[in-house]
Structure formats: structure tokens, C-alpha cells
Design a protein around this motif. Structure first.
Motif, short mmCIF file in Angstrom:
data_model
loop_
_atom_site.label_atom_id
_atom_site.label_comp_id
_atom_site.label_asym_id
_atom_site.label_seq_id
_atom_site.Cartn_x
_atom_site.Cartn_y
_atom_site.Cartn_z
N HIS A 1 0.91 -1.07 0.04
CA HIS A 1 -0.19 -0.09 0.02
C HIS A 1 0.78 1.39 -0.01
O HIS A 1 0.31 2.00 0.39
N CYS A 2 2.18 1.13 -0.21
CA CYS A 2 3.14 2.36 -0.13
C CYS A 2 2.68 3.02 -1.31
O CYS A 2 2.66 2.56 -2.69
N SER A 3 2.59 4.34 -1.41
CA SER A 3 2.45 5.37 -2.46
C SER A 3 3.66 5.55 -3.24
O SER A 3 3.88 6.05 -4.31
N SER A 4 4.81 5.19 -2.63
CA SER A 4 6.21 5.48 -3.21
C SER A 4 6.93 4.05 -3.45
O SER A 4 6.89 3.11 -2.48
N GLY A 5 7.41 3.98 -4.73
CA GLY A 5 8.41 2.83 -4.85
C GLY A 5 9.52 2.82 -3.96
O GLY A 5 9.71 1.60 -3.73
N GLU A 6 10.09 3.65 -3.70
CA GLU A 6 11.27 3.77 -2.81
C GLU A 6 10.90 3.15 -1.33
O GLU A 6 11.56 2.23 -0.79
N GLU A 7 9.91 3.67 -0.93
CA GLU A 7 9.29 3.34 0.43
C GLU A 7 8.94 1.55 0.23
O GLU A 7 9.32 0.77 1.29
N ARG A 8 8.39 1.19 -0.86
CA ARG A 8 8.11 -0.03 -0.81
C ARG A 8 9.28 -1.18 -0.78
O ARG A 8 9.21 -2.09 -0.02
N CYS A 9 10.14 -0.56 -1.58
CA CYS A 9 11.38 -1.40 -1.79
C CYS A 9 12.32 -1.66 -0.33
O CYS A 9 12.61 -2.55 0.10
N TRP A 10 12.10 -0.13 0.44
CA TRP A 10 12.83 -0.38 1.62
C TRP A 10 11.90 -1.31 2.73
O TRP A 10 12.36 -2.07 3.26
N LEU A 11 10.73 -1.35 2.62
CA LEU A 11 9.90 -2.19 3.62
C LEU A 11 10.30 -3.76 2.98
O LEU A 11 10.31 -4.72 4.04
N LEU A 12 10.37 -3.98 1.80
CA LEU A 12 10.41 -5.21 1.35
C LEU A 12 11.81 -5.84 1.76
O LEU A 12 12.17 -7.00 2.06
N ARG A 13 13.02 -4.94 1.97
CA ARG A 13 14.32 -5.13 2.20
C ARG A 13 14.20 -5.39 3.65
O ARG A 13 15.16 -6.55 3.92
N LEU A 14 13.34 -5.14 4.39
CA LEU A 14 13.58 -5.43 5.86
C LEU A 14 12.98 -6.90 5.83
O LEU A 14 13.33 -7.61 6.88
N LEU A 15 12.29 -7.49 5.05
CA LEU A 15 11.79 -8.83 4.99
C LEU A 15 12.89 -9.82 4.79
O LEU A 15 12.93 -11.02 4.85
N GLY A 16 14.24 -9.32 3.96
CA GLY A 16 15.32 -10.24 3.71
C GLY A 16 14.98 -10.69 2.22
O GLY A 16 13.84 -11.04 1.87
N GLY A 17 15.84 -10.93 1.68
CA GLY A 17 15.74 -11.66 0.35
C GLY A 17 14.91 -10.72 -0.64
O GLY A 17 14.13 -11.47 -1.61
N GLY A 18 14.64 -9.57 -0.44
CA GLY A 18 13.89 -8.63 -1.32
C GLY A 18 12.59 -8.83 -1.15
O GLY A 18 11.60 -7.91 -1.72
N GLY A 19 12.20 -9.47 -0.12
CA GLY A 19 10.73 -9.66 0.52
C GLY A 19 9.76 -10.29 -0.46
O GLY A 19 8.79 -10.31 -0.30
N GLU A 20 10.26 -10.76 -1.58
CA GLU A 20 9.29 -11.51 -2.58
C GLU A 20 8.96 -12.93 -2.55
O GLU A 20 9.82 -13.61 -1.56
#
Length: 112
Positions: free
Chosen positions: A93-112
Motif C-alpha cells: 500500500h506504499c505510494s512510493s516505490g522507494e518506500e515499498r522497496c525499503w519495507l521489502l528489504r526489511l523482510l530479507g531476500g527482497g521480500g518477494e
């Protein structure tokens, strides 16, 4: 690590407890964590502490109407680390791609 605390309760006469039953203790979130979150909800989403919302699909809260402030104080554990599913949901639900990537990095492995 699991933390076990021994507590004794005197239950009202109409309640029964048998060995093996579980009791949950829900402590309210600290006010110094609640207030900034309530302020952000009001500023960015127009949701004041007394705004009534309908709760559904949340195991920590009974379904039905509840005030935002009550839900934040009594049904969200603001002191625990966020769960992976919650971080992924926020990222979606991030409006910013940069914020989305940052949150997914918190998950490790890109978060995918």
C-alpha cells in the motif's frame, strides 16, 4: 524465546476454569506510542481517536464497531516487532516505490 509468568486470578462465580484452559492478558499499549500514531492517522487519513470504524477479520478484536483510539490502545501491540505479513501488507500500500522497496528489504531476500 517464550516467557512464562505465574499469576493467580480470582474469577467471578459465573466463570469456570479447568486445567488446560488458557487465559489471555491484554495490556494497553503505552500512551507515548499511541499518541503519535493517532496523530498520523488524523493528519493523513482524517481518522480521529473517537472515529468509529467497523472491525472484521482481526483475531485480536471482536467484530463490530469500535473507536480508533480504543483499537490502537487495546488491540494493537505497538511494542512487538511487526510480523512479516504486516510488513508485506504495508509495502503493498506504499505510494512510493522507494518506500515499498525499503519495507521489502526489511523482510530479507527482497521480500518477494
Amino acid at each position: 524465546e517464550r516467557r512464562v509468568v505465574h499469576m493467580e486470578f480470582q474469577l467471578p462465580a459465573h466463570l469456570t476454569y479447568r486445567p488446560g484452559d488458557a487465559v489471555g492478558v491484554l495490556a494497553p499499549s503505552p500512551e507515548h506510542l499511541v499518541q503519535p500514531l493517532l496523530k498520523r492517522l488524523e493528519v493523513y487519513h482524517g481518522l480521529g481517536a473517537s472515529t468509529v470504524v467497523n472491525i472484521s477479520g482481526v483475531s485480536a478484536a471482536p467484530p463490530g464497531p469500535a473507536e480508533v483510539g480504543w483499537v490502537i490502545r487495546h488491540r494493537l501491540d505497538l511494542t512487538a516487532p511487526p510480523r512479516r505479513a504486516g510488513v508485506r501488507l504495508l509495502a503493498e500500500h506504499c505510494s512510493s516505490g522507494e518506500e515499498r522497496c525499503w519495507l521489502l528489504r526489511l523482510l530479507g531476500g527482497g521480500g518477494e
